[in-house]
Design a protein around this motif. Structure first.
Motif, PDB file in Angstrom:
ATOM      1  N   ASN A 111      10.195  45.992  83.262  1.00  0.00           N
ATOM      2  CA  ASN A 111       8.886  46.055  82.612  1.00  0.00           C
ATOM      3  C   ASN A 111       8.172  47.317  83.083  1.00  0.00           C
ATOM      4  O   ASN A 111       7.284  47.278  83.940  1.00  0.00           O
ATOM      5  N   TYR A 112       8.612  48.455  82.522  1.00  0.00           N
ATOM      6  CA  TYR A 112       8.151  49.764  82.990  1.00  0.00           C
ATOM      7  C   TYR A 112       6.822  50.136  82.331  1.00  0.00           C
ATOM      8  O   TYR A 112       6.713  51.069  81.540  1.00  0.00           O
ATOM      9  N   SER A 113       5.810  49.378  82.667  1.00  0.00           N
ATOM     10  CA  SER A 113       4.466  49.631  82.138  1.00  0.00           C
ATOM     11  C   SER A 113       3.454  49.260  83.219  1.00  0.00           C
ATOM     12  O   SER A 113       3.661  48.326  83.992  1.00  0.00           O
ATOM     13  N   GLY A 114       2.366  49.978  83.250  1.00  0.00           N
ATOM     14  CA  GLY A 114       1.358  49.744  84.282  1.00  0.00           C
ATOM     15  C   GLY A 114       1.672  50.548  85.527  1.00  0.00           C
ATOM     16  O   GLY A 114       2.842  50.745  85.886  1.00  0.00           O
ATOM     17  N   ARG A 115       0.641  51.011  86.206  1.00  0.00           N
ATOM     18  CA  ARG A 115       0.820  51.895  87.351  1.00  0.00           C
ATOM     19  C   ARG A 115       1.611  51.238  88.466  1.00  0.00           C
ATOM     20  O   ARG A 115       2.536  51.839  89.033  1.00  0.00           O
ATOM     21  N   ALA A 144       5.401  52.289  89.759  1.00  0.00           N
ATOM     22  CA  ALA A 144       5.598  52.716  91.149  1.00  0.00           C
ATOM     23  C   ALA A 144       6.670  51.864  91.836  1.00  0.00           C
ATOM     24  O   ALA A 144       7.536  52.390  92.556  1.00  0.00           O
ATOM     25  N   ASP A 145       6.618  50.553  91.608  1.00  0.00           N
ATOM     26  CA  ASP A 145       7.606  49.650  92.215  1.00  0.00           C
ATOM     27  C   ASP A 145       9.003  49.922  91.672  1.00  0.00           C
ATOM     28  O   ASP A 145       9.988  49.928  92.428  1.00  0.00           O
ATOM     29  N   ILE A 146       9.113  50.138  90.368  1.00  0.00           N
ATOM     30  CA  ILE A 146      10.413  50.383  89.750  1.00  0.00           C
ATOM     31  C   ILE A 146      10.971  51.727  90.197  1.00  0.00           C
ATOM     32  O   ILE A 146      12.163  51.841  90.522  1.00  0.00           O
ATOM     33  N   ASP A 147      10.140  52.759  90.225  1.00  0.00           N
ATOM     34  CA  ASP A 147      10.592  54.073  90.685  1.00  0.00           C
ATOM     35  C   ASP A 147      11.139  53.990  92.113  1.00  0.00           C
ATOM     36  O   ASP A 147      12.206  54.544  92.422  1.00  0.00           O
ATOM     37  N   LYS A 148      10.413  53.317  92.977  1.00  0.00           N
ATOM     38  CA  LYS A 148      10.839  53.197  94.373  1.00  0.00           C
ATOM     39  C   LYS A 148      12.129  52.390  94.472  1.00  0.00           C
ATOM     40  O   LYS A 148      13.060  52.768  95.215  1.00  0.00           O
TER      41      LYS A 148
END
Length: 239
Positions: A43-47, A51-55
């Protein structure tokens, strides 16, 4: 003894969640490592989510795909098969990694996982997993457990009301930030017999401590642990 007891049952939950998550994810997206490296499959939406997905992807998942690790079975999958499915990778991930991954999964996968547990929805599961991660680390790192209080809390569950836990305003006094909140969480996430076994072992541990420890009553000990005096009734009620 208390830390070892709780850690053993939290690990059962951890391993079960890892299996459920990897199965549900692979069922939807397949077994290619590219599936969990693709940020758009979360769910790649919202700041915060981004950030959690990138990390998670860039600093955790990708490292297993790109270089050797301490896990022979992962290195074998990479070098021999050129692919590390999530069902192989899952055992190398920490409970914290899995908690974050669950929190950013699409809602249909979250629902598939949470539906394996009675009386808990996908949003509540996200919250209690995050809560359990902290207590797992307290147990694993030898920190003081019995009086530990988490800054986060678990949701209000019907079991709070059924146990008639008193409130301070709108906030339950017990079972929100304390060790009893872990007990409530495990009541929802463990199989019935596993939880009854935990309750029996914990009861013996508390009773033995009360007999051998002078200067503190069992009532005082339970209060420090965040346990209501009627905590043993937790198995009387349906979820």
């Amino acid at each position: 003894m208390l830390r070892e007891l709780f850690l053993s049952y939290i690990l059962r939950v951890e391993n079960h969640i890892k299996s459920l998550l990897s199965y549900a994810f692979c069922e939807k997206y397949g077994e290619s490592q590219n599936a969990y490296l693709n940020k758009q499959n979360s769910n790649y939406s919202g700041r915060r989510n981004k950030a959690d997905i990138d990390k998670l992807v860039d600093h955790v998942l990708a490292k297993y795909v790109t270089r050797n690790t301490d896990y022979h079975y992962i290195n074998h999958a990479r070098t021999v098969h050129g692919n590390i499915p999530l069902w192989i990778l899952k055992n190398a991930l920490t409970f914290g990694n899995i908690s974050v991954m669950y929190s950013v999964l699409p809602q249909d996968i979250q629902f598939k996982i949470s539906s394996e547990f009675q009386g808990i929805n996908e949003s509540q599961l996200k919250q209690v997993l995050r809560y359990l991660v902290r207590f797992r680390n307290v147990c694993a790192h030898g920190e003081r457990l019995f009086s530990y209080r988490n800054v986060e809390s678990i949701p209000d569950f019907p079991i709070h009301n059924k146990l008639q836990i008193p409130k301070n305003g709108n906030q339950y006094i017990y079972g929100k930030h304390d060790l009893f909140a872990v007990i409530i969480t495990l009541r929802y996430l463990l199989p019935r017999e596993d939880f009854r076994e935990l309750k029996r072992r914990l009861t013996r541990l508390i009773d033995n401590h009360s007999k051998n420890q002078q200067g503190i009553t069992q009532t005082e000990l339970l209060k420090k642990m965040g346990f209501p005096e009627n905590w043993k009734k937790i198995t009387r009620y349906k979820l």
